[in-house]
Structure formats: C-alpha cells, structure tokens
Motif scaffolding. Structure first.
Motif, PDB file in Angstrom:
ATOM      1  N   SER A 307      -3.207  44.794 -44.450  1.00 16.75           N
ATOM      2  CA  SER A 307      -2.326  44.900 -45.619  1.00 16.75           C
ATOM      3  C   SER A 307      -0.920  45.376 -45.247  1.00 16.75           C
ATOM      4  O   SER A 307       0.031  45.160 -45.997  1.00 16.75           O
ATOM      5  CB  SER A 307      -2.935  45.861 -46.648  1.00 16.75           C
ATOM      6  OG  SER A 307      -3.012  47.181 -46.124  1.00 16.75           O
ATOM      7  N   LYS A 308      -0.786  46.018 -44.081  1.00 16.02           N
ATOM      8  CA  LYS A 308       0.535  46.510 -43.692  1.00 16.02           C
ATOM      9  C   LYS A 308       1.515  45.377 -43.402  1.00 16.02           C
ATOM     10  O   LYS A 308       2.731  45.603 -43.357  1.00 16.02           O
ATOM     11  CB  LYS A 308       0.422  47.411 -42.472  1.00 16.02           C
ATOM     12  CG  LYS A 308      -0.071  46.718 -41.215  1.00 16.02           C
ATOM     13  CD  LYS A 308      -0.217  47.706 -40.072  1.00 16.02           C
ATOM     14  CE  LYS A 308      -0.741  47.038 -38.809  1.00 16.02           C
ATOM     15  NZ  LYS A 308      -0.918  48.009 -37.717  1.00 16.02           N
ATOM     16  N   TYR A 309       1.003  44.183 -43.206  1.00 17.31           N
ATOM     17  CA  TYR A 309       1.876  43.043 -42.930  1.00 17.31           C
ATOM     18  C   TYR A 309       2.386  42.370 -44.202  1.00 17.31           C
ATOM     19  O   TYR A 309       3.128  41.397 -44.120  1.00 17.31           O
ATOM     20  CB  TYR A 309       1.140  42.021 -42.070  1.00 17.31           C
ATOM     21  CG  TYR A 309       0.691  42.576 -40.738  1.00 17.31           C
ATOM     22  CD1 TYR A 309       1.632  42.884 -39.749  1.00 17.31           C
ATOM     23  CD2 TYR A 309      -0.651  42.816 -40.468  1.00 17.31           C
ATOM     24  CE1 TYR A 309       1.229  43.408 -38.525  1.00 17.31           C
ATOM     25  CE2 TYR A 309      -1.063  43.334 -39.249  1.00 17.31           C
ATOM     26  CZ  TYR A 309      -0.116  43.621 -38.285  1.00 17.31           C
ATOM     27  OH  TYR A 309      -0.516  44.138 -37.076  1.00 17.31           O
ATOM     28  N   PHE A 310       1.977  42.887 -45.358  1.00 23.63           N
ATOM     29  CA  PHE A 310       2.393  42.293 -46.626  1.00 23.63           C
ATOM     30  C   PHE A 310       3.230  43.309 -47.412  1.00 23.63           C
ATOM     31  O   PHE A 310       2.875  44.484 -47.483  1.00 23.63           O
ATOM     32  CB  PHE A 310       1.176  41.872 -47.454  1.00 23.63           C
ATOM     33  CG  PHE A 310       0.331  40.816 -46.790  1.00 23.63           C
ATOM     34  CD1 PHE A 310       0.607  39.473 -46.983  1.00 23.63           C
ATOM     35  CD2 PHE A 310      -0.731  41.167 -45.968  1.00 23.63           C
ATOM     36  CE1 PHE A 310      -0.164  38.506 -46.380  1.00 23.63           C
ATOM     37  CE2 PHE A 310      -1.501  40.201 -45.347  1.00 23.63           C
ATOM     38  CZ  PHE A 310      -1.218  38.859 -45.561  1.00 23.63           C
ATOM     39  N   PRO A 311       4.311  42.870 -48.033  1.00 20.80           N
ATOM     40  CA  PRO A 311       5.206  43.808 -48.742  1.00 20.80           C
ATOM     41  C   PRO A 311       4.718  44.143 -50.153  1.00 20.80           C
ATOM     42  O   PRO A 311       5.287  43.693 -51.150  1.00 20.80           O
ATOM     43  CB  PRO A 311       6.535  43.032 -48.777  1.00 20.80           C
ATOM     44  CG  PRO A 311       6.129  41.595 -48.817  1.00 20.80           C
ATOM     45  CD  PRO A 311       4.850  41.494 -48.007  1.00 20.80           C
ATOM     46  N   PHE A 312       3.654  44.944 -50.247  1.00 17.34           N
ATOM     47  CA  PHE A 312       3.152  45.349 -51.559  1.00 17.34           C
ATOM     48  C   PHE A 312       4.116  46.358 -52.176  1.00 17.34           C
ATOM     49  O   PHE A 312       4.340  47.442 -51.626  1.00 17.34           O
ATOM     50  CB  PHE A 312       1.758  45.956 -51.431  1.00 17.34           C
ATOM     51  CG  PHE A 312       0.704  44.969 -51.008  1.00 17.34           C
ATOM     52  CD1 PHE A 312       0.256  43.989 -51.885  1.00 17.34           C
ATOM     53  CD2 PHE A 312       0.166  45.011 -49.729  1.00 17.34           C
ATOM     54  CE1 PHE A 312      -0.711  43.079 -51.499  1.00 17.34           C
ATOM     55  CE2 PHE A 312      -0.808  44.105 -49.331  1.00 17.34           C
ATOM     56  CZ  PHE A 312      -1.244  43.138 -50.221  1.00 17.34           C
ATOM     57  N   LYS A 313       4.672  46.022 -53.330  1.00 12.30           N
ATOM     58  CA  LYS A 313       5.676  46.870 -53.963  1.00 12.30           C
ATOM     59  C   LYS A 313       5.099  48.224 -54.375  1.00 12.30           C
ATOM     60  O   LYS A 313       5.783  49.249 -54.295  1.00 12.30           O
ATOM     61  CB  LYS A 313       6.272  46.159 -55.175  1.00 12.30           C
ATOM     62  CG  LYS A 313       7.129  44.944 -54.813  1.00 12.30           C
ATOM     63  CD  LYS A 313       7.765  44.338 -56.050  1.00 12.30           C
ATOM     64  CE  LYS A 313       8.639  43.141 -55.682  1.00 12.30           C
ATOM     65  NZ  LYS A 313       9.274  42.525 -56.883  1.00 12.30           N
ATOM     66  N   SER A 314       3.851  48.232 -54.843  1.00  8.53           N
ATOM     67  CA  SER A 314       3.242  49.498 -55.266  1.00  8.53           C
ATOM     68  C   SER A 314       3.140  50.472 -54.101  1.00  8.53           C
ATOM     69  O   SER A 314       3.441  51.667 -54.249  1.00  8.53           O
ATOM     70  CB  SER A 314       1.851  49.242 -55.860  1.00  8.53           C
ATOM     71  OG  SER A 314       1.019  48.594 -54.910  1.00  8.53           O
ATOM     72  N   CYS A 315       2.769  49.971 -52.933  1.00  5.15           N
ATOM     73  CA  CYS A 315       2.639  50.832 -51.756  1.00  5.15           C
ATOM     74  C   CYS A 315       4.007  51.326 -51.293  1.00  5.15           C
ATOM     75  O   CYS A 315       4.180  52.503 -50.958  1.00  5.15           O
ATOM     76  CB  CYS A 315       1.940  50.080 -50.633  1.00  5.15           C
ATOM     77  SG  CYS A 315       0.272  49.517 -51.036  1.00  5.15           S
ATOM     78  N   GLU A 316       4.980  50.435 -51.263  1.00  2.87           N
ATOM     79  CA  GLU A 316       6.319  50.817 -50.829  1.00  2.87           C
ATOM     80  C   GLU A 316       6.925  51.859 -51.768  1.00  2.87           C
ATOM     81  O   GLU A 316       7.606  52.792 -51.331  1.00  2.87           O
ATOM     82  CB  GLU A 316       7.214  49.579 -50.761  1.00  2.87           C
ATOM     83  CG  GLU A 316       6.800  48.588 -49.665  1.00  2.87           C
ATOM     84  CD  GLU A 316       7.662  47.336 -49.674  1.00  2.87           C
ATOM     85  OE1 GLU A 316       8.504  47.204 -50.591  1.00  2.87           O
ATOM     86  OE2 GLU A 316       7.491  46.489 -48.784  1.00  2.87           O
ATOM     87  N   LYS A 317       6.660  51.722 -53.065  1.00  9.14           N
ATOM     88  CA  LYS A 317       7.210  52.666 -54.029  1.00  9.14           C
ATOM     89  C   LYS A 317       6.610  54.057 -53.848  1.00  9.14           C
ATOM     90  O   LYS A 317       7.343  55.059 -53.804  1.00  9.14           O
ATOM     91  CB  LYS A 317       6.956  52.161 -55.452  1.00  9.14           C
ATOM     92  CG  LYS A 317       7.546  53.056 -56.532  1.00  9.14           C
ATOM     93  CD  LYS A 317       7.431  52.418 -57.905  1.00  9.14           C
ATOM     94  CE  LYS A 317       6.002  52.385 -58.380  1.00  9.14           C
ATOM     95  NZ  LYS A 317       5.887  51.936 -59.785  1.00  9.14           N
ATOM     96  N   VAL A 318       5.295  54.130 -53.731  1.00  9.10           N
ATOM     97  CA  VAL A 318       4.622  55.421 -53.593  1.00  9.10           C
ATOM     98  C   VAL A 318       5.021  56.105 -52.285  1.00  9.10           C
ATOM     99  O   VAL A 318       5.347  57.301 -52.260  1.00  9.10           O
ATOM    100  CB  VAL A 318       3.097  55.236 -53.667  1.00  9.10           C
ATOM    101  CG1 VAL A 318       2.387  56.533 -53.307  1.00  9.10           C
ATOM    102  CG2 VAL A 318       2.681  54.788 -55.060  1.00  9.10           C
ATOM    103  N   VAL A 319       5.007  55.356 -51.190  1.00  8.62           N
ATOM    104  CA  VAL A 319       5.392  55.932 -49.898  1.00  8.62           C
ATOM    105  C   VAL A 319       6.855  56.364 -49.928  1.00  8.62           C
ATOM    106  O   VAL A 319       7.225  57.388 -49.342  1.00  8.62           O
ATOM    107  CB  VAL A 319       5.144  54.908 -48.768  1.00  8.62           C
ATOM    108  CG1 VAL A 319       5.708  55.420 -47.445  1.00  8.62           C
ATOM    109  CG2 VAL A 319       3.656  54.626 -48.619  1.00  8.62           C
TER     110      VAL A 319
END
Length: 453
Positions: A307-319
């Motif tokens: 999943s780290k190879y995909f730009p998930f907006k929810s993950c980027e926002k939380v991190v």
C-alpha cells in the motif's frame, strides 16, 4: 634533381627504388620482430598475465552489457514457458500452504486454508462490517474465542477469554509486548522512535525507562502540580458559572483548560493555548482525533506493505498531522535545550526528560548517543502531549456525562467534599484518602467510558 633520382637510366632507377623499398621493409620487419619478442616476454610475466585477465574481463563485461537484454530474452523464450510458469506458481502456493498449515510453536487454531499470499485471511472477513469485531465474528464462531489469523503480512492472536487475556498480558507478556511495525506507523514516528507504537527493543526500553524517570522527577514536586491544577480548575468553574444555569456543552470549556494543564506540565508554565506553538500542536492533535475513519483506513492499509506505493489521501493526511506536530515540538525542544540548566530542579516534563537523558548518557558509553537522538526525544514528548491531552479531556467529559445522568451521586459527592474539604479552599492530593466517593467515581468513569476513539 631530387635525391636518389638517376637521369636517362629508367631501368636502373627502377632497380634502385626496389632496393630501397626492400631495405625499408627489412628494417620494419626487424623492428616488428623485436617488438613481438618484447611483448611475448611481458605476457609471460605476472604483470602481463594480470593485464590479459583485465583485458578479457573488460571485454566480457562490455559484451554482457551490450548483449544482456538479448541474453535474458533468449533465456525467457527458451525456458520460461506458460507450463513452467504455472508449475512454479503452483509449487510456490503449495509451499506457502504447507508452511501455514504447520506454523510451528503453539499458535491457536485459525483459518489456515484461506490464508493467501499478500492478503492473508482477508477473504474470510466480513468486508461489509462496520468494525473489526464484527468483521471477524464468523471466524470466532468457527474457531472459538481464542484463534489466530493473518491480515496482509501480519499475524494476529485474538484472545477473548479471561484465561487467554491473562496469558497474553501476564504469563507471556514478553512475547506480545511489541507493536506491529507497519509502514505508516514507522513513517509517522520517524522510523519507530516513539513509545506508544514502538517495538519491544533496546531503544524502546531505554526511552520507556527515561520517560518513567522523568515522570517521577516531576510528580515529586507536588506543590507545583497542585498550583497548576488549582489554577485551571478555578478557570473552568468560572466558565461554567458564566453560563448562569443555561444549557451548554461543557466540552468546549474542558478542552482549553486541559490543554493549558498539559502544556504547562510538559513545556513549562509560560506555555498555554495562547502560545502559537501550543496552538498549532493542539490543532494537529484534534485533527488527528477527529479523523477516526481516516485513522482506521491507515491502520488497515498498513498491514499490506504494497500500500505504500499508492498515494492514499487518508493515510497522507493522518501522517501529515503527526509529522507537522513533531516539527512543532522539535522547535520548542531546541529552544528549551538551549536554556536548560542541569543544576536546577526540573519544573516541567521537558526539563525532566533532558535531565534523565543526560544521566543516562553519563552512565553509558558513547553508543547510547544514537538511541538518545533528538528524534527519539521529540517522539516521547509527542506521546506525552497527545496521550495526556486526549485521554484527560475524554475522561473528564465522560465523568460529567455520568454525573448529569445520575444527579443523586452529584449530591453525595458534593456532601463529602463539603465535609472533608469545605468551601474555603480547593481539594489537594492529600485529601484523596478521605474522598472515597470521588475516587470511586474516577475509577468507574475509567472503567465504563470509551476514553480512546
């Protein structure tokens, strides 16, 4: 007349020219033979042999570089056929299932046959469920209240009986003391350098020890703690009284008061919600706490390394919330470190943490410097702030909610406070043993309230 030219004797001139050319050729041949002899002697020497190997190696590398794609393509065409690919895939799956069917150790039972590479037991979950317990309810019905499963690349043991929980937390606490080191957890802790999400390793143990030491140093200054708590309590009571008996939401007043207390405890008395750095940090913590669905998505996706190879907006926002908060703490930490005086008694947890860090470095070798890095310390401070602020706010909110629901307990607690403390002063820590109803209310709130979202 040019040199070597003979007039009127063409035949003689031709003979002379032939003779001259033959002499030149003999000289060239002699020189060439001499060079060949020298080259032969050089090649027979060790230096010459190494030179030949270097030439051959360079020629081989050049050949492979120019023809690598062609060689590999030929190998693929010759050996990797559809049949061979299918055989290799089936063999890999067979080895995988054999490994999962016989995992070794004393792992509890679980859905082994549905444990697929990359996704684990994901297909055994109820993907339409709203929460994790509901998603695994069908697995629990089949395998009981203690079972194991795999989600992505991580194994889990689900314990839902008192005996199993005791075994996990007490009997085999060392085996289950770590945390899953997912990509997102490591990213938002600068490489797993915090306490809450850290794994059970040497840096984690040292920082936990330093954290406990810092807490003990700070709480030993009871008058300072009581002063700050009393000040914020009076502020909160005044805000409640300003509502003049009208309906209002107490949480909007509890939040800044708790933030003032936590900021003063961690950063010092000069820090409160009016400070820009504290305000920015508070905004990050609140944004993280409100992003419940995004946090759930980040935690779930973290169990799948791809999943780290995909730009998930929810993950980027939380991190992003966490990383920005860490940089705010780094700024405050550097300012505090410049003014730190190790000869004075710590007046806040940051000073206590610096004092404990210096003591640990003095007792150990220079190798501890990497473990005691700035990244480790700001992660520890972030754990203090986020955990202390959010849990204290939620606990107090739940307590008020319960007391509103049961007003007769309010009257009993107030009567006990009037009897023990009176209305001429604020309660202090020494009054705890004489206030059993207050103590019981706090314990029951912690037991019943959902403190962590």
């Amino acid at each position: 007349m040019a040199e070597g030219e003979i007039l009127c004797f063409p035949a003689l001139q031709k003979s002379v020219n032939q003779f001259i050319e033959e002499q030149k050729n003999k000289q060239t041949l002699s020189k060439a033979r001499r060079n060949v002899g020298l080259l032969s002697e050089f090649l027979k020497s060790k230096q010459g042999s190494r030179k030949i190997e270097e030439i051959h190696s360079q020629e081989l590398n050049d050949f492979l570089t120019r023809n690598f794609t062609r060689i590999m393509l030929g190998f693929v065409v010759q050996y990797i056929t559809v049949g061979n690919a299918v055989i290799a895939l089936l063999s890999g799956l067979l080895l995988h299932f054999l490994y999962e069917l016989y995992p070794g150790g004393d792992m509890p039972p679980g859905p082994r046959l549905t444990n697929l590479p990359i996704i684990g037991n994901l297909l055994s979950f109820d993907l339409k469920a709203d929460d994790f317990p509901s998603a695994i309810s069908s697995i629990q019905k089949k395998y009981g209240r203690v079972f194991s499963l795999k989600l992505g690349s991580f194994k889990f043991v689900i314990a839902a009986t008192p005996e199993a929980v005791k075994e996990v937390l007490v009997t085999r606490s060392a085996d289950y003391s770590g945390r899953p080191q997912t990509y997102y957890f490591r990213k938002m802790t600068l490489g797993g350098k915090d306490i809450i999400f850290g794994d059970d390793n040497l840096p984690w143990k040292y920082h936990r020890r330093i954290f406990v030491s810092a807490i003990r140093q700070y709480v030993s200054n009871i008058p300072l703690i009581e002063e700050r708590l009393s000040k914020s309590t009076r502020k909160l009571l005044n805000l409640f009284e300003d509502e003049k008996g009208e309906a209002f939401d107490p949480v909007k007043f509890i939040t800044p008061c708790i933030a003032d207390i936590i900021s003063g405890i961690i950063f010092g008395k000069q820090f409160d919600t009016g400070d820009k750095n504290v305000g920015d940090l508070l905004a990050d913590v609140e944004s993280f706490a409100r992003s419940t669905e995004d946090v759930k998505a980040m935690v779930f996706l973290g169990f799948f390394p791809f999943s780290k190879y995909f730009p998930f907006k929810s993950c980027e926002k939380v991190v992003g919330y966490i990383l920005h908060g860490l940089e705010v703490i780094r700024k405050v930490f550097k300012e505090s470190e410049k003014m730190f005086d190790s000869t004075k008694t710590p007046e806040d947890l940051m000073e206590a943490l610096l004092h404990a860090r210096n003591e640990a470095l003095a007792k150990n070798s220079g190798d501890m410097a990497a473990i005691m890095s700035e990244d480790h310390l700001i992660n520890t401070i972030n754990d203090m702030f986020a955990a202390g602020y959010e849990t204290a706010t939620d606990t107090l909110s739940w307590a008020i909610g319960f007391l509103v629901q049961y007003p007769h307990y309010q009257r009993d607690i107030q009567a006990q406070l009037d009897e023990v403390v009176g209305r001429h002063r604020m309660p202090c820590l020494d009054d705890r043993l004489s206030l059993p109803l207050v103590q019981a209310t706090i314990m029951e709130t912690l037991r019943l309230g959902n403190i962590v979202p």
